[in-house]
Design a protein around this motif. Structure first.
Motif, PDB file in Angstrom:
ATOM      1  N   MET A  24       0.845  -1.193   0.000  1.00 59.06           N
ATOM      2  CA  MET A  24       0.000   0.000   0.000  1.00 59.06           C
ATOM      3  C   MET A  24       0.883   1.246   0.000  1.00 59.06           C
ATOM      4  O   MET A  24       1.735   1.409   0.877  1.00 59.06           O
ATOM      5  CB  MET A  24      -0.898   0.014   1.236  1.00 59.06           C
ATOM      6  CG  MET A  24      -1.792  -1.209   1.389  1.00 59.06           C
ATOM      7  SD  MET A  24      -3.056  -1.323   0.107  1.00 59.06           S
ATOM      8  CE  MET A  24      -3.987   0.178   0.430  1.00 59.06           C
ATOM      9  N   VAL A  25       0.676   2.112  -0.976  1.00 66.16           N
ATOM     10  CA  VAL A  25       1.395   3.388  -1.032  1.00 66.16           C
ATOM     11  C   VAL A  25       0.359   4.469  -0.740  1.00 66.16           C
ATOM     12  O   VAL A  25      -0.429   4.854  -1.588  1.00 66.16           O
ATOM     13  CB  VAL A  25       2.043   3.611  -2.416  1.00 66.16           C
ATOM     14  CG1 VAL A  25       2.888   4.888  -2.399  1.00 66.16           C
ATOM     15  CG2 VAL A  25       2.907   2.408  -2.802  1.00 66.16           C
ATOM     16  N   ILE A  26       0.374   4.941   0.499  1.00 68.09           N
ATOM     17  CA  ILE A  26      -0.682   5.834   0.965  1.00 68.09           C
ATOM     18  C   ILE A  26      -0.339   7.300   0.706  1.00 68.09           C
ATOM     19  O   ILE A  26       0.623   7.847   1.250  1.00 68.09           O
ATOM     20  CB  ILE A  26      -0.945   5.632   2.474  1.00 68.09           C
ATOM     21  CG1 ILE A  26      -1.300   4.170   2.781  1.00 68.09           C
ATOM     22  CG2 ILE A  26      -2.039   6.579   2.963  1.00 68.09           C
ATOM     23  CD1 ILE A  26      -2.613   3.702   2.195  1.00 68.09           C
ATOM     24  N   ASP A  27      -1.084   7.920  -0.180  1.00 67.17           N
ATOM     25  CA  ASP A  27      -1.111   9.378  -0.375  1.00 67.17           C
ATOM     26  C   ASP A  27       0.251  10.028  -0.610  1.00 67.17           C
ATOM     27  O   ASP A  27       0.513  11.131  -0.108  1.00 67.17           O
ATOM     28  CB  ASP A  27      -1.787  10.052   0.821  1.00 67.17           C
ATOM     29  CG  ASP A  27      -3.241   9.628   0.967  1.00 67.17           C
ATOM     30  OD1 ASP A  27      -3.720   8.844   0.141  1.00 67.17           O
ATOM     31  OD2 ASP A  27      -3.894  10.092   1.921  1.00 67.17           O
ATOM     32  N   ILE A 163       1.204  -4.482   3.265  1.00 67.05           N
ATOM     33  CA  ILE A 163       2.444  -3.840   3.699  1.00 67.05           C
ATOM     34  C   ILE A 163       2.294  -2.348   3.431  1.00 67.05           C
ATOM     35  O   ILE A 163       2.103  -1.929   2.289  1.00 67.05           O
ATOM     36  CB  ILE A 163       3.660  -4.414   2.949  1.00 67.05           C
ATOM     37  CG1 ILE A 163       3.829  -5.900   3.297  1.00 67.05           C
ATOM     38  CG2 ILE A 163       4.925  -3.634   3.297  1.00 67.05           C
ATOM     39  CD1 ILE A 163       4.944  -6.579   2.531  1.00 67.05           C
ATOM     40  N   PHE A 164       2.385  -1.545   4.491  1.00 68.39           N
ATOM     41  CA  PHE A 164       2.054  -0.126   4.389  1.00 68.39           C
ATOM     42  C   PHE A 164       3.282   0.770   4.261  1.00 68.39           C
ATOM     43  O   PHE A 164       4.248   0.652   5.012  1.00 68.39           O
ATOM     44  CB  PHE A 164       1.261   0.314   5.620  1.00 68.39           C
ATOM     45  CG  PHE A 164      -0.193  -0.054   5.555  1.00 68.39           C
ATOM     46  CD1 PHE A 164      -1.117   0.827   5.027  1.00 68.39           C
ATOM     47  CD2 PHE A 164      -0.624  -1.296   6.002  1.00 68.39           C
ATOM     48  CE1 PHE A 164      -2.465   0.492   4.963  1.00 68.39           C
ATOM     49  CE2 PHE A 164      -1.962  -1.642   5.943  1.00 68.39           C
ATOM     50  CZ  PHE A 164      -2.895  -0.754   5.417  1.00 68.39           C
ATOM     51  N   THR A 165       3.176   1.707   3.322  1.00 67.92           N
ATOM     52  CA  THR A 165       4.121   2.808   3.168  1.00 67.92           C
ATOM     53  C   THR A 165       3.299   4.086   3.004  1.00 67.92           C
ATOM     54  O   THR A 165       2.101   4.027   2.757  1.00 67.92           O
ATOM     55  CB  THR A 165       5.010   2.629   1.925  1.00 67.92           C
ATOM     56  OG1 THR A 165       4.217   2.845   0.731  1.00 67.92           O
ATOM     57  CG2 THR A 165       5.614   1.231   1.863  1.00 67.92           C
ATOM     58  N   GLY A 166       3.952   5.239   3.142  1.00 67.20           N
ATOM     59  CA  GLY A 166       3.272   6.487   2.812  1.00 67.20           C
ATOM     60  C   GLY A 166       3.077   7.429   3.972  1.00 67.20           C
ATOM     61  O   GLY A 166       3.722   7.324   5.015  1.00 67.20           O
ATOM     62  N   ALA A 167       2.134   8.361   3.777  1.00 66.87           N
ATOM     63  CA  ALA A 167       1.979   9.452   4.729  1.00 66.87           C
ATOM     64  C   ALA A 167       0.496   9.832   4.864  1.00 66.87           C
ATOM     65  O   ALA A 167      -0.300   9.584   3.979  1.00 66.87           O
ATOM     66  CB  ALA A 167       2.783  10.659   4.233  1.00 66.87           C
ATOM     67  N   THR A 168       0.178  10.438   6.002  1.00 67.92           N
ATOM     68  CA  THR A 168       1.039  10.539   7.161  1.00 67.92           C
ATOM     69  C   THR A 168       0.754   9.375   8.100  1.00 67.92           C
ATOM     70  O   THR A 168      -0.360   8.842   8.099  1.00 67.92           O
ATOM     71  CB  THR A 168       0.856  11.857   7.930  1.00 67.92           C
ATOM     72  OG1 THR A 168      -0.487  11.942   8.429  1.00 67.92           O
ATOM     73  CG2 THR A 168       1.151  13.052   7.027  1.00 67.92           C
ATOM     74  N   THR A 169       1.738   9.035   8.930  1.00 67.73           N
ATOM     75  CA  THR A 169       1.629   7.841   9.760  1.00 67.73           C
ATOM     76  C   THR A 169       0.382   7.851  10.630  1.00 67.73           C
ATOM     77  O   THR A 169      -0.356   6.860  10.700  1.00 67.73           O
ATOM     78  CB  THR A 169       2.861   7.706  10.671  1.00 67.73           C
ATOM     79  OG1 THR A 169       4.041   7.961   9.933  1.00 67.73           O
ATOM     80  CG2 THR A 169       2.941   6.308  11.268  1.00 67.73           C
ATOM     81  N   SER A 170       0.116   8.959  11.295  1.00 62.81           N
ATOM     82  CA  SER A 170      -0.943   8.987  12.307  1.00 62.81           C
ATOM     83  C   SER A 170      -2.325   9.272  11.740  1.00 62.81           C
ATOM     84  O   SER A 170      -3.327   9.123  12.458  1.00 62.81           O
ATOM     85  CB  SER A 170      -0.626  10.036  13.380  1.00 62.81           C
ATOM     86  OG  SER A 170      -0.743  11.339  12.849  1.00 62.81           O
TER      87      SER A 170
END
Length: 238
Positions: A24-27, A163-170
């Protein structure tokens, strides 16, 4: 036939089957990680997010070599903000200070709008541009599962691990992790491939707090090199 790859993680080692795993490539979009984007215009330091490009790129190269599904998400809205909630909705109120929907000129000179789909602002950072075969999910709230086709896509591919990557963590990462856990997906968050903005007035970040919560009840955290090494060993063995 399933192949389980074990990697060191917190709070304990965790395993995944590459054929049933999605990255997962988040934002990772211009509004969040580039000069001239929404966060930068709001006076926030985007360097921590920009620094994710290199480690995420390395991970994606390994994932593509091993035929893992890659899913990008973009937080974006209609130009009239009709999908951002009513004027008194928390989502709308919280984004007013970030000038959601405002017309701007992008760094390349074209007309754009903050956090609006089909503009420079919500395009994926060029160095991480999706490739043929990758999935791209458009979302209008923090969680990538809220009113999107993500769950249907993953279940059609028999995916059970994310499997998570990206932003923002919180915010967008953790919101998606929580919703994934509620749907019984196994979540692995990569510590060196996720990041948080740092509040200039306090120099504090929610990054570590989110990782702690994830390790406690929502999944596991690991380093990207552990995943890359496991995929490399698997390719050599196969």
């Amino acid at each position: 036939m399933e192949m389980q790859l074990s990697i060191p993680a917190r709070p304990e080692a965790v395993s995944f089957d590459p054929s049933r795993t999605a990255v997962m490539v988040i934002d990772m979009q211009n509004d969040f990680g580039c000069r001239g984007g929404m966060f930068d215009r709001a006076g926030l330091d985007v360097v921590p997010i920009a620094h994710l490009v290199q480690p995420i790129s390395r991970l994606l190269e390994a994932a593509r070599r091993n035929a893992l599904l890659i899913v990008y998400t973009r937080q974006e809205h209609n130009a009239d903000l009709s999908d951002a909630g009513n004027e008194d909705a928390p989502h709308r109120i919280k984004h007013k200070r970030l000038n959601i929907g405002a017309a701007v000129v992008a760094p390349n000179g074209i007309q754009s709008q903050i956090l609006v789909r089909d503009t420079w602002n919500t395009a994926i950072i060029p160095e991480l541009e999706p490739q043929p075969g990758d999935a791209v999910i458009s979302k209008h709230r923090y969680s990538a599962f809220f009113e999107t086709s993500l769950d249907t896509l993953l279940r059609a591919r028999r995916i059970n691990t994310l499997i998570f990557t990206g932003a923002t963590t919180s915010i967008c990462v953790e919101s998606t992790v929580r919703d994934a856990t509620f749907r019984d997906y196994r979540c692995i968050v990569l510590r060196d491939c996720t990041a948080e903005l740092i509040a200039a007035d306090t120099m504090r970040s929610n990054h570590e707090a989110s990782l702690l919560a994830i390790e406690l009840l929502f999944g596991w955290t690991a380093e990207s090199e552990a995943v890359i090494d496991a995929l490399s060993r698997s390719a050599k063995a196969g």
